[in-house]
Design a protein around this motif. Sequence first.
Motif, PDB file in Angstrom:
ATOM      1  N   ILE A 334      13.547  25.965 -21.148  1.00  0.00           N
ATOM      2  CA  ILE A 334      13.134  25.301 -19.906  1.00  0.00           C
ATOM      3  C   ILE A 334      11.646  24.998 -19.946  1.00  0.00           C
ATOM      4  N   HIS A 338       9.598  21.273 -19.772  1.00  0.00           N
ATOM      5  CA  HIS A 338       8.616  20.991 -18.717  1.00  0.00           C
ATOM      6  C   HIS A 338       7.265  21.574 -19.135  1.00  0.00           C
ATOM      7  N   LEU A 341       4.559  23.356 -16.948  1.00  0.00           N
ATOM      8  CA  LEU A 341       4.721  24.713 -16.429  1.00  0.00           C
ATOM      9  C   LEU A 341       3.971  25.703 -17.304  1.00  0.00           C
ATOM     10  N   LEU A 344       6.644  31.699 -17.055  1.00  0.00           N
ATOM     11  CA  LEU A 344       7.940  31.652 -16.376  1.00  0.00           C
ATOM     12  C   LEU A 344       8.524  33.049 -16.255  1.00  0.00           C
ATOM     13  N   ALA A 361       7.910  29.849 -11.595  1.00  0.00           N
ATOM     14  CA  ALA A 361       7.204  29.081 -12.625  1.00  0.00           C
ATOM     15  C   ALA A 361       5.805  28.739 -12.146  1.00  0.00           C
ATOM     16  N   CYS A 363       2.462  26.577 -12.093  1.00  0.00           N
ATOM     17  CA  CYS A 363       2.051  25.204 -12.387  1.00  0.00           C
ATOM     18  C   CYS A 363       0.859  24.845 -11.506  1.00  0.00           C
ATOM     19  N   GLN A 371      10.118  20.682  -8.619  1.00  0.00           N
ATOM     20  CA  GLN A 371      11.008  21.807  -8.339  1.00  0.00           C
ATOM     21  C   GLN A 371      12.463  21.421  -8.572  1.00  0.00           C
ATOM     22  N   VAL A 374      13.128  21.063 -12.391  1.00  0.00           N
ATOM     23  CA  VAL A 374      13.244  22.368 -13.061  1.00  0.00           C
ATOM     24  C   VAL A 374      14.576  23.027 -12.712  1.00  0.00           C
ATOM     25  N   SER A 377      17.165  21.578 -14.890  1.00  0.00           N
ATOM     26  CA  SER A 377      17.075  22.126 -16.241  1.00  0.00           C
ATOM     27  C   SER A 377      17.633  23.544 -16.292  1.00  0.00           C
ATOM     28  N   VAL A 388      14.501  27.754  -7.666  1.00  0.00           N
ATOM     29  CA  VAL A 388      13.239  27.584  -8.375  1.00  0.00           C
ATOM     30  C   VAL A 388      12.106  27.746  -7.379  1.00  0.00           C
TER      31      VAL A 388
END
Length: 408
Positions: A334, A338, A341, A344, A361, A363, A371, A374, A377, A388
């Motif tokens: 993931i 992305h 990010l 995680l 996450a 960021c 959001q 993610v 994903s 998320v």
Amino acid sequence: MNDHYDALETRQPVQREAELFSRLPDVLRKAMEAPAYAERLTGTDPASIASRAALARLPVLRKSELPALHKAVPPFGGFVPEPLGSFGRLFTSPGPIFEPEPAHADPWRGARALFAAGFRPGDVVLNTFSYHLTPGGFIFDASARALGCAVIPAGPGNTEAQFELIEAYRPVGYSGTPDFLKILLDAAASAGRDVSSIKRALVSGAAFPKSLQDEVRSRGIDAYQAFGTADLGMVAFETPAHDGMTVNEDLIVEIVKPGTGDPVAPGDVGEIVVTSLDPHHPWIRLALGDLTVALPGASPCGRTNMRIKGWMGRADQTTKVKGMFVRPEQIAEIGRRHPELGRLRLVVTREGETDIMTLKAECVLISSGLQDQVASSLRAVTKLGGLVKLVRPGSLQNDGKVIADERG
């Protein structure tokens, strides 16, 4: 009395790095004589692997994979280029994982760890690690004898017989688990036996919390910790600075993001990956499954090699959610999808009778659009739905955890 085992320990880091990576191509060529390494490293030009960046492009071999690999192609999964008869001893560890002991002197690289703990040639050492089938006893035995010490092969247990040996031979050193050292000291005090000859110890194989460190010190024993494995021997060890553990010579240690082979940012917790430079039994990027962090700067003891904090938990945080396994590799995937990010962490909780996944996450630019992306994903990679939560950089703890199971 010299403070260091040899001049290798105090050389300039850039000199050490250059020497290690000048040797690595030949070690890779030797490793690729073994069929499993030849297959894993297909297309690799050993001459091109001359830096950490180049090494990081090679696949990791996870220690957790070894039992299945060894079972499929006994005894070593096709990763050992030398014939069985060229080794000194042959062992097994739980898994099972099979380990050969190279026949050359100090095969487990432990003499300098004992030296750092204050052991010296001519010392008598009580070794209480097990000598039965597993390599633990022989790792410390061979290391002490390589240093020039006499070894009492005591193994664990049978304290009454150990008291007789201690009172007769008067060992100055102890090697074993910290737990058994306390058992031995307590039993001696209760029985009125004299174990006062023991003045220093190198302990491993179990936690050594500060409370136990203080207790051992109060009984007149200067104790040091070592971090090792049955595959590699001594990976890192404490020195008189008692400030982290110094990585052993002849090893290249990387710290990578759990579930990947990608090096972490400086100061981040990650999984220990080791490449050894013993051509008789090379390991190329062996991921141990243990977490640590590299410490900045040189050790106050004068040793200049990389230092690690020590064992900080397990990197394999695989957990089962709604009947399906979720792995650190998936969380890393993931992150790759992305790149905006940062750190995680998948937090698994339970509400009523339902498992709940929340991916936190870090960021810089938080948005509902990101959001949602993610979350898509997360579902695509894990095949499970989850929440998320985007958070500011630095919000998540730097402890190497990418999956936190908080279901109790």
